[in-house]
Write a protein that holds these residues in place. Structure first.
Motif, short mmCIF file in Angstrom:
data_model
loop_
_atom_site.label_atom_id
_atom_site.label_comp_id
_atom_site.label_asym_id
_atom_site.label_seq_id
_atom_site.Cartn_x
_atom_site.Cartn_y
_atom_site.Cartn_z
N THR A 136 0.93 -1.29 -0.13
CA THR A 136 -0.16 0.09 0.21
C THR A 136 0.85 1.41 0.08
O THR A 136 0.22 2.21 -0.60
CB THR A 136 -0.74 -0.16 1.69
OG1 THR A 136 -0.50 -0.53 2.47
CG2 THR A 136 -2.19 -1.25 1.16
N LEU A 139 1.54 1.92 -3.62
CA LEU A 139 0.71 2.71 -4.84
C LEU A 139 0.51 3.82 -3.96
O LEU A 139 -0.22 5.18 -4.73
CB LEU A 139 -1.29 1.62 -4.29
CG LEU A 139 -2.01 2.62 -4.48
CD1 LEU A 139 -2.21 2.40 -6.63
CD2 LEU A 139 -3.41 1.78 -3.98
N SER A 140 0.38 3.76 -2.33
CA SER A 140 0.35 5.77 -1.92
C SER A 140 0.88 6.15 -2.17
O SER A 140 0.34 7.46 -2.45
CB SER A 140 0.05 5.81 -0.78
OG SER A 140 0.26 7.11 0.10
N GLN A 143 0.15 7.44 -5.85
CA GLN A 143 -1.51 8.40 -5.75
C GLN A 143 -0.80 9.94 -5.07
O GLN A 143 -1.33 11.15 -6.22
CB GLN A 143 -2.37 8.22 -5.02
CG GLN A 143 -2.88 6.89 -5.49
CD GLN A 143 -3.96 6.47 -4.37
OE1 GLN A 143 -2.93 6.05 -2.64
NE2 GLN A 143 -4.97 5.57 -4.75
N TYR A 202 -4.33 4.08 -13.59
CA TYR A 202 -5.89 3.87 -13.21
C TYR A 202 -6.01 2.95 -13.99
O TYR A 202 -7.29 1.93 -12.72
CB TYR A 202 -6.34 4.35 -14.54
CG TYR A 202 -7.64 4.17 -14.92
CD1 TYR A 202 -8.56 5.70 -14.26
CD2 TYR A 202 -8.17 4.12 -15.68
CE1 TYR A 202 -9.15 5.58 -13.82
CE2 TYR A 202 -10.21 3.58 -15.64
CZ TYR A 202 -10.80 4.85 -14.98
OH TYR A 202 -12.35 5.26 -15.43
N TRP A 205 -6.53 2.01 -9.57
CA TRP A 205 -7.50 3.19 -8.88
C TRP A 205 -7.75 4.04 -10.01
O TRP A 205 -7.92 4.59 -10.36
CB TRP A 205 -5.48 3.84 -8.66
CG TRP A 205 -6.82 5.37 -7.65
CD1 TRP A 205 -7.42 4.81 -6.48
CD2 TRP A 205 -6.83 6.58 -7.67
NE1 TRP A 205 -7.56 6.11 -6.39
CE2 TRP A 205 -6.85 7.46 -6.83
CE3 TRP A 205 -5.47 6.64 -8.65
CZ2 TRP A 205 -6.77 8.97 -6.79
CZ3 TRP A 205 -5.91 8.39 -8.31
CH2 TRP A 205 -6.00 9.13 -7.40
N ASN A 207 -9.73 5.89 -10.73
CA ASN A 207 -10.16 7.41 -10.01
C ASN A 207 -11.25 8.10 -11.39
O ASN A 207 -10.14 8.34 -12.68
CB ASN A 207 -8.98 8.14 -9.62
CG ASN A 207 -9.83 9.64 -8.88
OD1 ASN A 207 -8.99 9.89 -10.16
ND2 ASN A 207 -10.19 9.71 -7.74
#
Length: 404
Positions: A136, A139-140, A143, A202, A205, A207
């Protein structure tokens, strides 16, 4: 009728992938100072005090993550873990956000500028690592880097992305990616790798803000970056998209052909996909102008001076393998399959270092090696050639399944 040819092609590039990555495992790991050596010459001699670049580290992270995703080879996961750890520990700017452009051989900040091209590769690589580890933090970070690019680099007036910023995300005068580049506010190259990174993000995620950014980037390419008459890419621009270059880069033309299609497919916009498929074929056809009789792809052509840069670098040949194969998949025209296969033959004949491993940087038009270039370094990474092997493997498998 193509299945035997394609089966052989797939087997050869799969073997090449493992040979390439084995070379990186054996020769690039810096046991003394951590991470990977910043430079290795054509004879596999490491330059232990060479700076370490964000481009090299993120591309190693991307390639080994992608290779593990495809093959599940544990050694590739180990390399990806090493690259992530080094990126997170030494390149991450915990004070200002984003990633340093380069560090010293011991991992201290060297050039702290925020080159958007480099930030994009961080996203691209972190996402691929997240796919294989579900980490994670990766990914964080991806982002968060997306948010920083949108906050500081996105141009709300003319759209698109500005090239570079200081360590503190302030404006700076020198925006160049390298000494070879023009000092302009926007470039094709940065936009190509931002959309590549955003498309990958994408996939993990989905979004809405990210989707809108990808759509805007596709519009940038259609409206400003792709020449509507020649179907080549313009390379440099002012902030308001005034074209400032006369160079044709054939490697980027063919790389964009499949990456833009991939971006449209990532957001599942059916209308956009059909438009971009047409664009992919136009870019592929335009790239044919750069093909030599030996199957290689020339580096550049200056339309203003009508001067050819008659060199054949490793990465355009790798991208030609994928881009032309993609064109073949789109319309079934066997000339594109032939171009892809000839690119691979060219690589085997002239760029692959049979004795010492990996590929040479490139050759001149008389087949002599380009001098003073690295086997691994600030820009020479396993990304173009490793990814090309993975893409061909994946696409032939898909093509074969459809044919059965």
């Amino acid at each position: 009728m193509n299945l035997p040819i394609l089966t052989t092609f797939a087997k050869e590039v799969e073997h090449e992938l493992h040979e390439l990555l084995q070379w990186w495992i054996i020769y690039t790991v810096d046991e003394e100072n951590g991470g990977f050596y910043g430079k290795i010459d054509n004879y596999n001699v490491s330059i232990p005090h060479a700076p370490k670049s964000l481009v090299l580290n993120t591309r190693i992270l991307y390639t080994f993550s992608s290779a593990y995703l495809s093959t599940k080879e544990s050694a590739y996961l180990s390399m990806a873990n090493r690259a992530f750890e080094y990126l997170n520990t030494h390149f991450l700017d915990t004070k200002n956000g984003g990633f340093y452009w380069s560090v010293t051989y011991t991992g201290e900040q060297l050039d702290g500028k925020k080159q958007i091209y480099g930030q994009a590769f961080a996203i691209y690589a972190l996402v691929e690592y997240y796919k294989i580890t579900a980490n994670t933090k990766a990914l964080s970070l991806a982002q968060g880097t997306f948010a920083l690019i949108e906050k500081y680099s996105f141009d709300p007036i003319y759209l698109g992305y500005l090239e570079a910023f200081s360590i503190e995300w302030k404006s700076q005068e020198d925006l160049r990616l390298s000494d070879k580049d023009q000092n302009e506010q926007k470039s094709m190259n940065t936009h190509l790798h931002v959309i590549e990174a955003y498309a990958n993000l994408y996939t993990v995620w989905p979004n809405d803000t990210l989707k809108a950014a990808i759509s805007k980037l596709l519009a940038n390419f259609k409206q400003h970056i792709i020449d509507q008459k020649t179907h080549h890419l313009h390379l440099f621009f002012t902030a308001n998209w005034e074209v400032k270059s006369t160079i044709t880069s054939f490697g980027h033309d063919i790389e964009a052909a499949w990456l833009l299609q991939e971006a449209a497919e990532s957001i599942a916009d059916e209308t956009e996909i059909e438009i971009v498929k047409t664009i992919a074929l136009q870019l592929s056809e335009a790239t044919e102008k750069g093909l030599a009789k030996n199957g290689g792809l020339w580096y550049e052509y200056d339309t203003a001076t009508q001067h050819w840069i008659k060199e054949m670098h490793w990465w355009p040949q790798a991208e030609a393998m994928v881009g032309f194969f993609n064109a073949f998949q789109l319309n079934g025209d066997e000339k594109y399959l032939k171009h892809s296969l000839q690119s691979w033959e060219f690589i085997k004949n002239y760029l692959k270092d049979i004795k010492n491993g990996e590929w040479y940087w490139g050759i001149n038009d008389d087949y002599s090696l380009l001098q003073g270039e690295d086997k691994a370094g600030f820009w020479k990474c396993p990304y173009h050639n490793g990814r090309a092997c993975l893409e061909i493997m994946k696409r032939i498998k898909l093509h074969s399944n459809h044919s059965i």
